[in-house]
Design an enzyme around this catalytic site. Structure first.
Site, PDB file in Angstrom:
ATOM      1  N   ARG A 138       7.223   7.734 -14.189  1.00 16.67           N
ATOM      2  CA  ARG A 138       5.772   8.003 -14.136  1.00 16.67           C
ATOM      3  C   ARG A 138       5.114   7.757 -15.493  1.00 16.67           C
ATOM      4  NH1 ARG A 138       6.357  12.740  -9.928  1.00 16.67           N
ATOM      5  NH2 ARG A 138       5.785  11.542  -8.095  1.00 16.67           N
ATOM      6  N   LYS A 182       9.987  13.270  11.078  1.00 18.51           N
ATOM      7  CA  LYS A 182       9.073  13.823  12.076  1.00 18.51           C
ATOM      8  C   LYS A 182       7.926  12.902  12.451  1.00 18.51           C
ATOM      9  CE  LYS A 182       9.866  18.610  10.839  1.00 18.51           C
ATOM     10  NZ  LYS A 182       9.317  19.766  10.142  1.00 18.51           N
ATOM     11  N   GLY A 206       8.281   8.306  -2.480  1.00 18.35           N
ATOM     12  CA  GLY A 206       9.236   9.279  -1.970  1.00 18.35           C
ATOM     13  C   GLY A 206      10.567   8.679  -1.570  1.00 18.35           C
ATOM     14  N   GLY A 243       2.363  10.961  -0.986  1.00 20.22           N
ATOM     15  CA  GLY A 243       1.277  11.548  -0.190  1.00 20.22           C
ATOM     16  C   GLY A 243       0.035  10.680  -0.209  1.00 20.22           C
TER      17      GLY A 243
HETATM   18  P1  AMP Z   1      10.112  12.327   6.053  1.00 17.00           P
HETATM   19  O1  AMP Z   1       9.885  13.330   4.986  1.00 17.00           O
HETATM   20  O2  AMP Z   1       9.427  12.647   7.345  1.00 17.00           O
HETATM   21  O3  AMP Z   1       9.866  10.903   5.598  1.00 17.00           O
HETATM   22  O4  AMP Z   1      11.660  12.422   6.425  1.00 17.00           O
HETATM   23  C1  AMP Z   1      12.679  12.121   5.544  1.00 17.00           C
HETATM   24  C2  AMP Z   1      13.920  12.763   6.025  1.00 17.00           C
HETATM   25  O5  AMP Z   1      14.227  12.319   7.325  1.00 17.00           O
HETATM   26  C3  AMP Z   1      15.150  12.468   5.188  1.00 17.00           C
HETATM   27  O6  AMP Z   1      15.526  13.638   4.522  1.00 17.00           O
HETATM   28  C4  AMP Z   1      16.195  12.046   6.221  1.00 17.00           C
HETATM   29  O7  AMP Z   1      17.442  12.652   6.021  1.00 17.00           O
HETATM   30  C5  AMP Z   1      15.593  12.524   7.516  1.00 17.00           C
HETATM   31  N1  AMP Z   1      16.114  11.774   8.660  1.00 17.00           N
HETATM   32  C6  AMP Z   1      16.009  10.462   8.911  1.00 17.00           C
HETATM   33  N2  AMP Z   1      16.670  10.133  10.016  1.00 17.00           N
HETATM   34  C7  AMP Z   1      17.226  11.247  10.498  1.00 17.00           C
HETATM   35  C8  AMP Z   1      18.050  11.562  11.629  1.00 17.00           C
HETATM   36  N3  AMP Z   1      18.420  10.604  12.472  1.00 17.00           N
HETATM   37  N4  AMP Z   1      18.414  12.845  11.821  1.00 17.00           N
HETATM   38  C9  AMP Z   1      18.040  13.810  10.956  1.00 17.00           C
HETATM   39  N5  AMP Z   1      17.264  13.580   9.868  1.00 17.00           N
HETATM   40  C10 AMP Z   1      16.866  12.325   9.638  1.00 17.00           C
END
Ligand code: AMP
Length: 395
Positions: free
Chosen positions: A37, A199, A352, A375
């Site tokens: 950064r 999610k 991220g 974000g």
């Molecule tokens: P996000 O913050 O929504 O971008 O999610 C990132 C997280 O999603 C990471 O920590 C990954 O480990 C998790 N992730 C991705 N694919 C899977 C999966 N198939 N099962 C569980 N967690 C997952």
């Protein structure tokens, strides 16, 4: 970019108040463990100092919640900057008040002053008018180079602009807006987006906005299972957002063939790096297993969909990439992006997880742009205007 840019300004001899993002990770001894950064802010600082501005830098670090704590002091960053700009850098252990005003008065042209963490005052995040005015009194000109904080309407990113006439974007801010803005506003086509992560709930607005703009939207990560649940498939013990199944169904209907879901997944019996994985078609997920990565057929399918793309935006890992054994899908997609860049595509990776994945795959340098703001980049992809950008003067 429609906003005022630092190169449009006469900064010589002026006090230029610059919001940077020095929210760097520190270890227990207070040493900076990753300086990316700081490095990202250097073009703006170098330019202003070189043009004879009195450069006043302000930033947040961590979440001190209005408390003054040594753990969140920007002092280590000041030490780092001293090494980069010998003889020019000083630090003041506050960001408003008499001592700060005196330090600013003592600056020569080209000097750089770093203020202490703005979040030592709760008025920073509350965007209190009085506090913003105090910050603003330190500068003749305001420059915002903190893209990673531009989605927050805080005193140092938004409030301050109400008290200074000329408010401009720095180099990092401009670069982020040029890449991400062009991708969502006027992309070279075909435009393909890849979304992954845990999610649907965190990405649904991005999905909705991008579906109107992309030619193809590839979906990976755990959110694929909520879509598959919506299609009535057996997903075993895979991560599911029960309350998002209806939303997933509606999204699938709206998206038609624009949205491409994985065709296979690597399943395991437990959530662990050591759990043996097996590739299965998404129609045949055993009930006692969970999907932890996209499978080889999906990697081949996504690679094909990305071939020939002129603009690619990627946000979110394809699987549990923190487990080396389940990082294959994420790494392979990172490599495909690097190959696409070589063939002339503009490739953009959101901040991220996907940024660290690109680094882990060893291809970070072969991506056109890796955003410094997770974000903030998501909000741009959602089609939102960032308050810290909206507040800047028009060009
Ligand atoms: P996000 O913050 O929504 O971008 O999610 C990132 C997280 O999603 C990471 O920590 C990954 O480990 C998790 N992730 C991705 N694919 C899977 C999966 N198939 N099962 C569980 N967690 C997952």
């Amino acid at each position: 970019m429609a906003k005022l840019f630092i190169e449009d300004l006469d900064v010589s001899g002026k006090r230029v108040l610059v919001r940077v993002d020095f929210n760097v990770p520190l270890d227990e001894s207070g040493a900076i463990t990753n300086d990316k950064r700081i490095v990202a802010s250097l073009p703006t600082i170098t330019y202003l100092s070189g043009r004879g501005a009195k450069v006043i830098l302000m930033s947040h670090l961590g979440r001190p919640k209005g408390e003054r704590t040594s753990e969140f002091s920007l002092k280590p960053v000041a030490e780092d900057l001293k090494g980069r700009f010998p003889g020019k850098v000083s630090f003041v252990d506050d960001c408003v008040g008499d001592a700060v005003a005196a330090a600013v008065d003592g600056l020569n042209d080209g000097d750089i002053l770093l203020l202490e963490n703005v979040r030592f005052y709760k008025e920073e995040t509350a965007n209190g008018g009085g506090f913003a005015a105090k910050l603003a009194s330190l500068g003749d000109i305001y420059v915002n180079d903190a893209f990673g904080s531009a989605h927050r309407a805080h005193a140092s990113t938004e409030g301050v602009t109400r008290h200074i006439e000329q408010c401009a974007a720095g180099y990092l801010m401009k670069k982020e807006l040029d890449y991400l803005g062009a991708a969502v506003g006027n992309p070279a086509r075909p435009f393909v987006a890849i979304l992954g992560g845990a999610k649907i709930s965190g990405k649904i607005d991005v999905i909705a906005n991008l579906l109107d703009k992309v030619d193809t939207l590839l979906i990976g990560g755990a959110m694929m299972f909520t879509f598959y649940k919506a299609q009535g498939k057996e997903i075993g013990k895979s991560l599911l957002e029960e309350d998002k199944v209806d939303l997933a169904r509606e999204t699938l209907e709206k998206a038609g063939d624009k949205m491409v879901l994985p065709v296979d997944t690597i399943v395991a019996e437990t959530f662990s790096n050591d759990a043996p994985g097996t590739a299965v078609p998404v129609d045949a997920i055993p009930a006692d297993t969970m999907g932890l990565d996209i499978g080889p057929e999906t990697i081949a399918l996504f690679t094909k969909k990305l071939e020939g793309a002129k603009t690619i935006v990627w946000n979110g890992p394809m699987g549990v990439f923190e487990f080396d054994n389940y990082a294959v899908g994420t790494n392979e997609i990172a490599k495909v992006l690097a190959a696409c860049t070589k063939k002339g595509a503009t490739t953009i990776v959101g901040g991220g997880d996907s940024a660290s994945a690109a680094k882990k795959a060893g291809v970070a340098k072969q991506i056109s742009h890796i955003s410094t703001g997770g974000g903030a980049s998501l909000e741009l992809l959602e089609g939102k205007e960032l308050p810290g950008v909206a507040a800047l003067s028009e060009a």
